[in-house]
Design a protein around this motif. Structure first.
Motif: not given
Ligand SMILES: *[C@@H]1O[C@H](CO)[C@@H](O)[C@H](O)[C@H]1NC(C)=O
Ligand SMILES: *[C@@H]1O[C@H](CO)[C@@H](O)[C@H](O)[C@H]1NC(C)=O
Length: 793
Positions: A381, A405, A407-408, A430, A432, A450, A452, A454
């Protein structure tokens, strides 16, 4: 009552009393917060029921008995960050319930003790004590769980009063002048599970304190500054840790040192009993060239390094990455550093969980790395990842990877990309807060549960994607989606988060295809409140409210303007305005019914007759208004002259006359108002001239016996010229056209114009008939009764 009965009874009573007491005590919890308001003294207006009093961050310098004497329920007193210099703890002797006292961050130099103290939490840390503020009375505090201390001078004997206690956590803050006359053994008698020592900040570490309190399983050291390798005695302190076989948790924070020394610390900890090692807020300088590290014989399972400030471009980092990559531990975290890369371990690695969040890692991380086959969790992340395809490729060899993960970052996935080789083991993904588009759905790990996504740039979920039969949770909030997905491809979907998109008219099919759904969050979309939305609202209303998250608050109409802000819950539209077919059918049915009613009325109630009557009546009223009355009234004596055949005289006498005369209408009948010495015709003419209207009661008899007088008369006198409207014809019985003799021109033309009143057979219509007739002849006449009488005589 038997003996058992009564004892059960007593038991119940006691139980109820206990419950009531618990209830009352819970009810009486009173928290008074007077923090950060610039107080210089304890306020006098504190409620006597106060149980928790927070007066932290003020300017209070003294605490007296009378200040808090009356707060007999006080259990928690927080006075941190004030200016108290001296405290006689006996001022608290009347607060017998007090068990939590926080006096940290004051200017305390001395305290006087009192034998009845029995705190659970006593915090005297960050004060100006010289010697440890431990009185011999502390011996009694058998409940003590937390003890916060501060001193510039430590002595084993000072610790003695608390040696017998079994404390959960001791915080010891050493003042700036600590260290001159140290007793290295002073902590040896301490009996605590957890010890946190804060060394003086901004001071090179040259202490020889033995921190290995033998009972502690957890040790935290703050403020370690070791820049001059030869003067720093920290290594010696760490070496002593090996003496305590119970120690398993070790935390360092606020460290300022060199790379060499930092790796040295790691190396030392590697050979202790410590299992969890966490280092945070590190400032590193110097360079590091050696890559030697002895990984053997460690108890370490988890190493976390948070927030490192260093100049990464100062020297090649590969030696450091090498040391990190080859660590033989399960959990490894490096976050909040400016690390740009991480090497692949040079042999099979025992890493299970890696957290490299908030660094500067790029797509090349773990490129083609075959030695992370045990890895289950990888968190990347907040880094600098760019091409998803590289990351997909990276996971290829991670046969156990379940959770990823990424994300970001700034990840995107090219439309034309064909490489889709996610590791099959991946369950949580993840992605996101990247810049992914619809194409990401072309390549997803087949068993993912799962997902993500978003805060990306997804506009629609393509229909043609590989089936994700295990997918349970999908988060696509904060994208640009125009509709809810169908569950054809995600047959197990149970949680869908799709708020903050561009969904204006969601299809209600969703609820049909996604029957496993147990939570949907679709609020904050620009719903268009039109007919199409009704089905969706209806479906949402049908599922239970726990399923629809944020309902009804976050579901509001955006368009049309007139509905903007209306909760979907309150949005209604009539079925009629929404269904064209229904509308047409309804209009048709209404027309049909109307036609039927009209036909029915015509057939059974002779509606046309009524209409004609009403029409005639209004015409008469209209004409009456235009008659120049004054002129008429001078010569007129009667409202009407009536002419009829002898055959019809019964009707005239019993129906017509009574009905007209009862309304004070004066009628001239030639036989009744007969003037002797004149012929019948003369009498008739006399009557006509003195009457406002002339009524002819028409019937076949009348045509045959009477009309001849008038045809002649009409021919010679122009009295009834066309349009004078003085004639009223009442058709008592129908007269067939052929029965009118051809010489009766006037009658023929009158009949042809149908300007007659028909005598209705039905009794119910008689009222209207009479009203109509009266309206036609009723005009206000001058009162000439005398003259009339005269005529009558
Ligand atoms: C994915 O990462 C974000 C932060 O970047 C976090 O807020 C979110 O909860 C994570 N999603 C899951 C499904 O864990
Ligand atoms: C390692 O990290 C994972 C995930 O953060 C955690 O669940 C697990 O308990 C950790 N294991 C150890 C030995 O610390």
């Amino acid at each position: 009552m038997t003996k058992t009965d009564s004892s059960i009874f007593h038991f119940v009573i006691i139980f109820v009393l206990i419950l009531i007491k618990i209830y009352i005590s819970a009810e009486n919890e009173l928290v008074v917060d007077r923090s950060k308001i610039g107080l210089t003294h304890i306020p006098k207006d504190l409620p006597m029921e106060t149980t928790t009093l927070d007066m932290s961050q003020n300017y209070i310098s003294e605490l007296h008995t009378q200040d808090i004497l009356l707060l007999s329920k006080l259990r928690i007193l927080i006075m941190s960050h004030n200016r108290i210099q001296y405290l006689d703890i006996s001022v608290l002797k009347f607060n017998t319930e007090l068990e939590y006292l926080d006096l940290s961050h004051n200017k305390l130099g001395m305290i006087s003790c009192h034998p009845t103290l029995n705190f659970k939490h006593l915090d005297l840390s960050f004060n100006a004590f010289d010697a440890l503020p431990i009185c011999k009375e502390f011996d009694n505090m058998s409940q003590l769980q937390f003890l916060g201390l501060s001193a510039t001078r430590l002595q084993k004997s000072d610790m003695q009063p608390v040696a017998r206690l079994n404390i959960s956590k001791v915080l010891l803050v050493l003042g700036d002048t600590y260290g001159e006359k140290e007793d290295p053994e002073s902590l040896q008698v301490l009996n605590t599970e957890s010890l946190h020592i804060v060394f003086p900040a901004r001071k090179e570490f040259h202490f020889i304190l033995d921190v290995s309190a033998s009972t502690a399983t957890s040790l935290e050291l703050s403020n370690v500054k070791c820049l001059l390798d030869d003067e720093c005695s920290f290594i010696n302190v760490l070496l002593k840790l090996q003496k305590n076989p119970k120690l398993s948790n070790f935390t360092l924070n606020n460290i300022e040192t060199t790379w060499n020394f930092f790796i040295g610390i790691l190396q030392l900890v590697w050979h202790t009993t410590i299992e969890y090692f966490s280092i945070s807020n590190v400032k590193l300088e110097g360079q590091f060239y050696s890559s030697y590290f002895d990984y053997s014989g460690t108890s370490l399972k988890t190493l976390s390094i948070h927030h490192v400030i260093t100049d990464v471009f100062n020297f090649p980092q590969s030696n450091i990455y090498m040391v990190f990559a080859n660590m033989n531990i399960q959990n490894f975290t490096v976050s909040g550093t400016r690390m740009v890369h991480m090497l692949c371990p040079s042999q099979m690695s025992p890493f299970l969980h890696l957290d490299f969040s908030n660094n500067l890692l790029t797509d090349t991380v773990f490129e083609s790395c075959r030695h992370l086959t045990k890895l289950e969790t990888l968190i990347l992340q907040m880094n600098q990842l760019k091409e998803l395809v590289n990351i997909i490729h990276m996971t290829n060899e991670m046969k156990s990877l379940q959770q990823l993960d990424i994300s970001q970052n700034s990840l995107r996935y090219d439309e034309n990309e064909n490489n889709c080789s996610w590791t099959k083991s991946l369950l949580h993904l993840n992605m996101s807060s990247n810049i992914l588009t619809d194409s990401v759905f072309r390549c997803l790990p087949p068993k993912v549960k799962v997902l993500d996504l978003h805060n990306n740039r997804i506009q629609s979920i393509p229909k043609q994607i590989t089936k994700l039969e295990s997918l349970q949770e999908l988060n696509v909030a904060f994208n640009a989606l125009g509709d809810l997905p169908e569950c054809g491809t995600f047959s197990s979907l149970s949680v869908l988060i799709i708020d903050h998109n561009s969904i204006s008219h969601p299809s209600a099919d969703f609820f049909q295809s996604c029957h496993k759904i147990r939570s949907i969050k679709a609020g904050d979309n620009p719903f268009q409140c039109t007919c199409e939305l009704r089905e969706f609202v209806r479906r949402i209303g049908q599922v239970s409210s726990e399923v629809v998250e944020g309902w009804p608050g976050s579901y509001k109409c955006e368009y049309p303007e007139s509905y903007k802000g209306t909760p979907l819950k309150d949005f209604h539209m009539s079925p009629l305005s929404c269904n064209t077919a229904l509308l047409i059918v309804t209009i048709g049915a209404t027309m049909l019914a109307l036609t039927a009613i009209v036909t029915f009325l015509c057939i059974y109630f002779d509606l046309p007759w009524y209409l004609r009557m009403v029409c005639q009546w209004t015409q008469t009223r209209h004409r009456a208004r235009n008659v120049p009355l004054e002129k008429l009234q001078g010569t007129l004596q009667y409202h009407a002259f009536i002419s009829y055949s002898g055959h019809d005289s019964t009707w005239v006498k019993s129906d017509l006359l009574p009905n007209l005369e009862k309304e004070d209408i004066r009628i001239c009948l030639h036989e009744r108002n007969f003037v002797p010495g004149k012929s019948i015709v003369e009498n008739i003419i006399n009557c006509i001239e003195k009457s406002y209207k002339s009524i002819f009661v028409l019937s076949p008899n009348f045509v045959q016996s009477e009309w001849c007088h008038y045809e002649l008369y009409f021919a010679h006198h122009n009295l009834f010229h066309e349009g004078s409207n003085n004639l009223i014809l009442i058709l008592l019985e129908p007269i067939p056209q052929y029965s009118i003799p051809s010489s009766y021109h006037k009658l023929k033309s009158l009949m042809a114009r149908r300007t007659y009143l028909e005598w209705p057979k039905e009794k119910s219509k008689h009222g209207l008939f009479w009203a109509n007739l009266r309206a036609a002849i009723n005009v206000k006449l001058m009162d000439q009764r005398g003259e009339v009488n005269h005529i009558q005589n």
